[in-house]
Design a protein around this motif. Structure first.
Motif: not given
Length: 456
Positions: A65-89
Motif C-alpha cells: 500500500a505504501a513505502v515509508v523510507n524503505d519500510e513497507i505498509v502492506s494492504s493487510y496493514d491498511l485493511m486492519q487499520r481501517m477496521r480499527l478506525l471504524m470500530a473505535t470511531s
C-alpha cells in the motif's frame, strides 16, 4: 535532504475492502461513548466470488500500500487499520465514506512509521529507552477497558470478533504513547510558561467575562494533511453524516481531528467569542445547545463544532489594584481639588509599573500610596469600576475624585472570577499542552518533508 514524493490514492481493491469491512463490523463500536441505536449500515454488493467463502472476516490478498523510507505498509496493514478506525470511531462503511476512511488509515500508518523510525534512531544514538514496553502497552489496554466498563480480555475479544488483529491495535497504542512520551521528555522540562503569558490569558478571560460563553467540542480537518480544501470540506460532510446517524462525536474526533484537542475527544471546554476563528464564532452564534455545525471553512482547513452548552456572560472579573491618594474633604474648594489633581497628574508619568508605584509616591509630600488587593469589579466604587473595566494590566488611571480625596488607580492584575474560572495552574497546564502539541505537529511535519514516501 530527501523530498517527499506526491501521494496518490490507494484505490485498488476498494470494493472488496468495503465488502470485508461491512461483514466484519457486525458488533457495536468499542468507542467509550455509547451511540444511540441506528439503522443497519448500507448494504453494498461485493464483487462476485469465485467460490463460496467461509463466514467471518476474510483475508485480503496482500500487496504494497505504501513505502515509508524503505519500510513497507502492506494492504493487510491498511485493511486492519481501517477496521480499527471504524470500530473505535463508531463509523459504518459506505461507498461515500470509504475513500475518506481509507486515506485517514493510510495517513495514520505513514505517520506512525515515521514516528517509530525516529524513535528507534534516537534510542540507538542516545542509548536510551523511549519506545513503550509490552507491559506498558498492557497497562494502557487495561485502562481503556476499565473506562469502557470491560475487562481487558473482553475488550480484546470484541476486537477479534470484529476482524481486528490485536497486533494492529497494540502497534497503534505503542506508537502513540511512545511519541507523546518522547515529546514530553525532550521538550516538556525545558518549556517555560511565563507569568506574562498566564496573566495575558487571565486578562483575556476577564475582558470576555461579560460575553456569551460556549461549551464546545471540535473536529478540525487540516487541508494540508488531507489533500486540499475541497477534500477537507467533503470529508467533513461525510463525518457529519456519520455523527448524525449515531457515531459518537468524541470517538470521531479522536480518530480524524488534527487539533490538539483530539486526544480529549475534541473537548475545547468553555470559550468566549474571539478565542476561535471568526468563522467559528459566527457559526456558534447560530447554534443551539445540542446542535452540530455544518462544515466551517477557515484559512487552513475545516472545522466541525458541536455546541454542548451555552451561558450568558457572568460580568464577574477580579482586579488587583494599587492606588495613590491625595486626601481631600468632601467639601474641598475647587482650588484644592485642582491642586490635588495636578499633583497626581505630574506624578503619573513617573510611575513605570505597579512595583514602582509606592516608591514614586513616597517622594511627594501629601500623598498616600497603598495596595488595595483583589476585588470583584462589581464591588468597587462606581468611579473605580469604570477605570478597572477600561484599563489593561499595568495601566494607571487619570485622577479620580471621590468623597475621600483624589486618586490614581493602577491595575496590577485582572482575571476572570466565578466558579468556572480556571486557576493559575490550570491555565499554565493548558498553555503548556498547546505548545507541546504544536511542537509535536511541527516535528512530524519535518519528518514527512525529509522522508521518501510512496503510495501505490
Amino acid at each position: 535532504m530527501r523530498s517527499a514524493r506526491s501521494v496518490t490514492t490507494f484505490a485498488a481493491g476498494a470494493a472488496s475492502i468495503l465488502a470485508l469491512t461491512v461483514a466484519s463490523l457486525g458488533l457495536p463500536s468499542m468507542a467509550q461513548e455509547q451511540a444511540p441505536p441506528q439503522a443497519a449500515p448500507p448494504q453494498v454488493d461485493a464483487p462476485p466470488a469465485a467460490a463460496p467463502q467461509p463466514a467471518g472476516p476474510q483475508p485480503l490478498q496482500e500487496s504494497v500500500a505504501a513505502v515509508v523510507n524503505d519500510e513497507i505498509v502492506s494492504s493487510y496493514d491498511l485493511m486492519q487499520r481501517m477496521r480499527l478506525l471504524m470500530a473505535t470511531s463508531g463509523m459504518q462503511p459506505t461507498q461515500e465514506n470509504l475513500p475518506q476512511i481509507e486515506q485517514e488509515a493510510l495517513r495514520s500508518l505513514i505517520d506512525e512509521h515515521l514516528q517509530m523510525q525516529e524513535l528507534r534512531r534516537v534510542e540507538k544514538q542516545q542509548k536510551i529507552t523511549i519506545i513503550s514496553t509490552d507491559k506498558e502497552v498492557d497497562e494502557q489496554i487495561a485502562d481503556i477497558a476499565q473506562s469502557n466498563k470491560m475487562t481487558a480480555d473482553q475488550l480484546k475479544q470484541s476486537l477479534v470478533q470484529q476482524g481486528i488483529g490485536l497486533d494492529t491495535w497494540r502497534a497503534q497504542l505503542r506508537a502513540d504513547s511512545s511519541w507523546q512520551s518522547w515529546i514530553q521528555g525532550r521538550y516538556g522540562s525545558r518549556l517555560r510558561i511565563g507569568e506574562d503569558q498566564i496573566k495575558a490569558y487571565q486578562r483575556r478571560l476577564a475582558e470576555s467575562a461579560a460575553k456569551p460563553q460556549y461549551q464546545v467540542s471540535e473536529v478540525f480537518l487540516d487541508a494540508g494533511r488531507v489533500g486540499g480544501m475541497e477534500v477537507a470540506v467533503n470529508g467533513a460532510s461525510q463525518l457529519i453524516t456519520q455523527m448524525q446517524q449515531g457515531a459518537p462525536f468524541a470517538a470521531v474526533a479522536r480518530q480524524f481531528s488534527s487539533s490538539a484537542t483530539a486526544a480529549n475527544g475534541g473537548d475545547v471546554g468553555w470559550i468566549s467569542p474571539g478565542e476561535m476563528a471568526p468563522e467559528v464564532d459566527a457559526a456558534l452564534e447560530q447554534l443551539r445547545p445540542g446542535q452540530l455545525s455544518r462544515p466551517i471553512q477557515v484559512k487552513d482547513g475545516v472545522y466541525i463544532v458541536y455546541l454542548r452548552d451555552k451561558r450568558a456572560g457572568s460580568k464577574t472579573a477580579i482586579v488587583d489594584l494599587k492606588q495613590v491618594a491625595a486626601p481631600l474633604a468632601a467639601d474641598a474648594t475647587q482650588a484644592q481639588v485642582d491642586a490635588a489633581a495636578k499633583l497626581l497628574t505630574d506624578l503619573k508619568p513617573k510611575i513605570t509599573s505597579c512595583e514602582t508605584l509606592e516608591a514614586a509616591a513616597g517622594k511627594v509630600d501629601g500623598l498616600v500610596a497603598g495596595d488595595l488587593g483583589e476585588a470583584e469589579i462589581t464591588d468597587l466604587a462606581p468611579a473605580f469600576q469604570d477605570a478597572a473595566n477600561k484599563l489593561d494590566v499595568g495601566q494607571i488611571s487619570d485622577p479620580i475624585r471621590t468623597d475621600a480625596g483624589m486618586h490614581l488607580i493602577a491595575v496590577c492584575g485582572k482575571r476572570q472570577g466565578g466558579a468556572n474560572a480556571p486557576n493559575h495552574d490550570q491555565i499554565e497546564n493548558r498553555l503548556r499542552g498547546q505548545q507541546l502539541a504544536l511542537i509535536a505537529k511541527r516535528y512530524l511535519r519535518d519528518l514527512r518533508n525529509q522522508a521518501t514516501i510512496e503510495t501505490r
